[in-house]
Design an enzyme around this catalytic site. Structure first.
Site, PDB file in Angstrom:
ATOM      1  CE  LYS A   1      -1.506   8.765-125.068  1.00  0.00           C
ATOM      2  NZ  LYS A   1      -1.365   9.559-126.306  1.00  0.00           N
ATOM      3  CB  THR A   2       0.524  14.236-125.788  1.00  0.00           C
ATOM      4  OG1 THR A   2      -0.565  13.310-125.864  1.00  0.00           O
ATOM      5  CG2 THR A   2       0.603  15.025-127.083  1.00  0.00           C
ATOM      6  CG  ASP A  47       0.139   8.955-129.462  1.00  0.00           C
ATOM      7  OD1 ASP A  47       0.354   8.456-128.345  1.00  0.00           O
ATOM      8  OD2 ASP A  47      -0.660   9.897-129.642  1.00  0.00           O
ATOM      9  CD  GLU A  48      -3.519   6.759-127.630  1.00  0.00           C
ATOM     10  OE1 GLU A  48      -3.432   5.750-126.915  1.00  0.00           O
ATOM     11  OE2 GLU A  48      -4.025   7.827-127.237  1.00  0.00           O
ATOM     12  CD  GLN A  51      -5.101   4.412-120.747  1.00  0.00           C
ATOM     13  OE1 GLN A  51      -5.965   5.208-121.096  1.00  0.00           O
ATOM     14  NE2 GLN A  51      -3.884   4.797-120.379  1.00  0.00           N
ATOM     15  NE  ARG A  58      -9.975   7.803-119.190  1.00  0.00           N
ATOM     16  CZ  ARG A  58      -8.740   7.911-119.596  1.00  0.00           C
ATOM     17  NH1 ARG A  58      -8.408   8.893-120.409  1.00  0.00           N
ATOM     18  NH2 ARG A  58      -7.801   7.082-119.196  1.00  0.00           N
TER      19      ARG A  58
END
Length: 729
Positions: free
Chosen positions: A38-39, A222-223, A253, A596
């Site tokens: 995503k970044t 973002d987020e 998330q 993770r």
């Protein structure tokens, strides 16, 4: 614009990533699954707007949650578009809000030279407000009141709009009014005000709103799943004219509800922008397909969510290891043994491993196991267990009971919680004690106390004297409970906030250590604890396993992940069991933990776990039932076969089975329980450390006998007959 030549922005992007980067104008929600890049998409989108769509950089606003994320994004962007990256309005919500208010705040009556009060400042103002209203701090607990006010501000609820539905909320409303008055009198804003007042500015000051809307052609965030109501409303208002709102995040998330995050903002986005385009980033670059399939099986149980089908090109990978261990200590030992085995097999280096847990209190047993093994570790997002403030406080109380001459520990506890005994008073009595060759204890209990704090000192001395009288009468755990209660320390921690409950959970974990010590002399117990806590001084080893909470793990990735404490009451947490909304967040938290892992995932639970007192049989986390059997190493027993004192998982649940294809100790072949054993259920036995006990079960191993014993005042223990020195009474 003077920019360095840009590389091909679209090179290496998968089809959905490319769709997102090249998206036309208008509102977009990019559902970025874990490990989906995503970044890169967010950075590439900004670069694409500048390089290919010729948008002036100053007309782009990019909002993040941390300064670190903003800094990293700007550095990435600079590598693509050069100096143009500096012109993008990029920063955290709070930094951008502060900038707006310093420029346009006077339009709504805010002095542009306002101060920003941090958490300690805010709590001080809350206490001043409580005092000015003549409220009792024991009822209007400042930490709890502060939490309520913060939540109200995050939801854009002013004091006059709040309708209290309980006594504590009624107190909070009164304090809220006075708190705001004191902030304004000091020309100050708190962190929540930065958001709330920015929204008020954009709603009420048309010139400021129109200027910002015109300037900001594209708004990216973002987020997005971590935004609260105030942040969502701010974004909606900024994008109100051009409607180019580009939100990147994953509602699955969203795990920060306790910080005000509202996963329903994705639904609000769909409601407020009817032409919203949704693009899923469903290709994962981190995990094996087995791990992704397990994660999807868990998260699909949550209602009202948009499903995306995660896939990877990394292959199926090994099955997920699910193990039940006897208690928290064996669970921790399993972790240490398995890490050693992974290194021996060259399957992973210790620095590629993470051990995760729901609450910080769980780290105690794990840290102790690493210390016993001489294995270094790194603790993320928390102080090492024996270095935590509340643990140091509790141990200081025990130390003044063990040694009344311990002036250092006395200084720590004499005014903790606050008793009105000031630093000057303590120093004066210490000086008097030195001059007369006495201990402070002797001065307080035998002398004539004077001064304003005399009554408080006299009350403390009486408590102290009563604790000393019980030192040899009570076992450590009972003495511990008595001191924590009568000192007021227990009530001072349990202030109605989640942070307070977490701190109290840490103290209760120390209490579990005390319970395990049984009738051990207090001096020996404190010596043992001191030896463990000395490891806090060890230097960090870069090739060491990482210990962290599931909340702290978000955004990270590891080759191998252990998730411990998979029992109902821990994960999901006991505070969430009765609320569907909270339970859904616990499931999202487990989902984050699973995703993770890159290659190997270990899911562990304890058959018995002591949370608040003696260890009790624990029920396996309901989330484990969601895992498809083909994905796990270990078969579930049919419900009809389950009994109150049996394991939930078949296979070999002992700590020696590492799930790596090897064993960390020589494999042992078990025989039916009580077949050819020396000890039988019901036998009375005696142990040099644990005292008298009753045999619950005994199993013959190859060259030994494993005996499960319930000891008075200690609880259940699993012992080796050959090594423990266990004898029949």
């Amino acid at each position: 614009m003077t920019n360095a030549p840009a590389p091909n922005l679209l090179e290496g992007l998968n089809p959905n990533q490319r769709r997102a980067v090249e998206a036309k104008d208008g509102p977009h929600l990019i559902i970025a699954g874990p490990g989906s890049g995503k970044t890169r998409v967010l950075t590439s989108r900004i670069a694409y707007l500048i390089e290919h769509r010729r948008v002036f950089p100053y007309r782009i606003m990019a909002v993040t949650f941390t300064n670190k994320a903003a800094r990293e994004m700007r550095e990435r962007l600079a590598r693509i578009v050069g100096t143009a990256a500096e012109e993008v309005a990029m920063g955290t919500f709070h930094s951008l809000c502060a900038r707006l208010l310093r420029r346009d705040g006077p339009l709504i009556g805010i002095d542009r030279n306002f101060a920003i009060f941090d958490s300690d400042d805010q709590l001080g103002v809350i206490k001043a407000a409580v005092k000015s209203l003549n409220l009792d701090e024991k009822r209007a607990k400042p930490n709890a009141i502060h939490g309520i006010i913060s939540n109200l501000k995050n939801e854009l609820v002013a004091p006059e709009q709040f309708t209290p539905d309980s006594y504590i909320n009624e107190l909070a409303q009164r304090v809220y009014v006075r708190y705001n008055e004191l902030l304004r009198a000091n020309n100050a804003l708190d962190f929540d005000d930065l958001l709330m007042e920015t929204v008020r500015l954009l709603r009420e000051a048309a010139p400021a709103r129109e200027r910002l809307q015109e300037r900001t052609l594209h708004t990216l965030v973002d987020e997005f799943q971590d935004t609260n109501i105030a942040q969502y409303e701010m974004l909606r208002l900024i994008a109100g004219k051009h409607r180019n709102l580009f939100c990147v995040g994953d509602p699955d998330q969203s795990i920060y509800k306790w910080r005000g995050a509202d996963h329903r903002n994705a639904q609000r986005l769909e409601r407020d922008f009817a032409d919203l385009a949704v693009i899923p980033l469903d290709q994962n670059y981190r995990s094996t397909q087995t791990i992704l399939d397990a994660a999807m099986a868990v998260i699909k149980r949550n209602p009202n969510r948009r499903h995306i089908n995660l896939f990877t090109e990394k292959g199926q990978g090994p099955r997920i290891v699910v193990r039940e261990l006897y208690n928290a200590d064996e669970e921790a030992q399993y972790v240490v043994d398995t890490i050693a085995e992974l290194k021996r097999l060259q399957a992973a280096e210790p620095g590629e491993v993470a051990v995760m847990y729901r609450t910080n209190a769980q780290s105690r047993a794990i840290e102790d196991a690493f210390v016993r093994a001489g294995m270094p570790y790194r603790l993320v997002g928390a102080t090492r267990f024996y270095g935590r403030r509340e643990i140091k406080d509790a141990l200081a109380y025990l130390r003044v009971v063990n040694n009344p001459a311990d002036a250092i520990s006395l200084r720590r506890v004499i005014n903790t919680p606050a008793r009105g005994i000031g630093e000057k008073t303590i120093a004066a009595y210490e000086e008097y004690a030195r001059e007369h060759n006495l201990t402070v204890y002797q001065v307080l209990t035998e002398g004539n106390l004077e001064g304003r704090a005399a009554k408080a000192l006299e009350d403390f001395a009486k408590m102290w004297k009563s604790w000393l009288a019980l030192k040899d009468e009570y076992p450590i755990a009972r003495l511990f409970d008595h001191v924590m209660k009568t000192s007021g320390y227990r009530d001072s921690l349990r202030d109605g906030t989640e942070e307070g409950e977490d701190r109290w959970a840490n103290v209760q974990e120390l209490r579990n250590v005390a319970a395990e010590a049984g009738d051990t002399p207090l001096q020996d117990f404190l010596n043992d604890v001191a030896l463990v806590s000395e490891t806090d001084n060890l230097a960090d080893n870069p090739n060491a396993p990482t210990l962290l909470t599931l909340h702290a793990a978000k955004g990270l990735e590891f080759r191998v992940v252990f998730i411990t404490g998979l029992e109902d009451g821990i994960l999901p947490h006991s505070r969430t069991l009765d609320t569907p909304e909270d339970m859904a967040e616990e499931r999202r938290l487990f989902y984050v933990g699973i995703t993770r892992a890159k290659e190997r995932l270990y899911l562990l639970r304890a058959f018995r776990r002591g949370l608040y007192g003696p260890s009790d049989a624990a029920e396996a986390s309901r989330f484990l039932r969601d895992l498809p059997e083909p994905l796990i190493d270990g078969k579930r027993k049919p419900a009809s076969d389950l009994r109150a004192e049996t394991s939930t998982w078949q296979g070999n649940p002992t700590r020696w089975d590492s799930g790596t294809g090897g064993t960390t100790r020589p494999a042992e072949t078990s025989r039916p329980a009580n077949s050819g054993t020396t000890f039988k259920p019901g036998d009375k036995v005696k142990h040099a450390k644990f005292g008298n006990g009753l045999v619950l079960r005994s199993t013959r191993m190859r060259d030994d006998e494993e005996v499960e014993v319930f000891f008075e005042g200690v609880g259940g223990k699993r012992l080796s007959a050959a090594l423990s020195g266990l004898k029949k009474a």
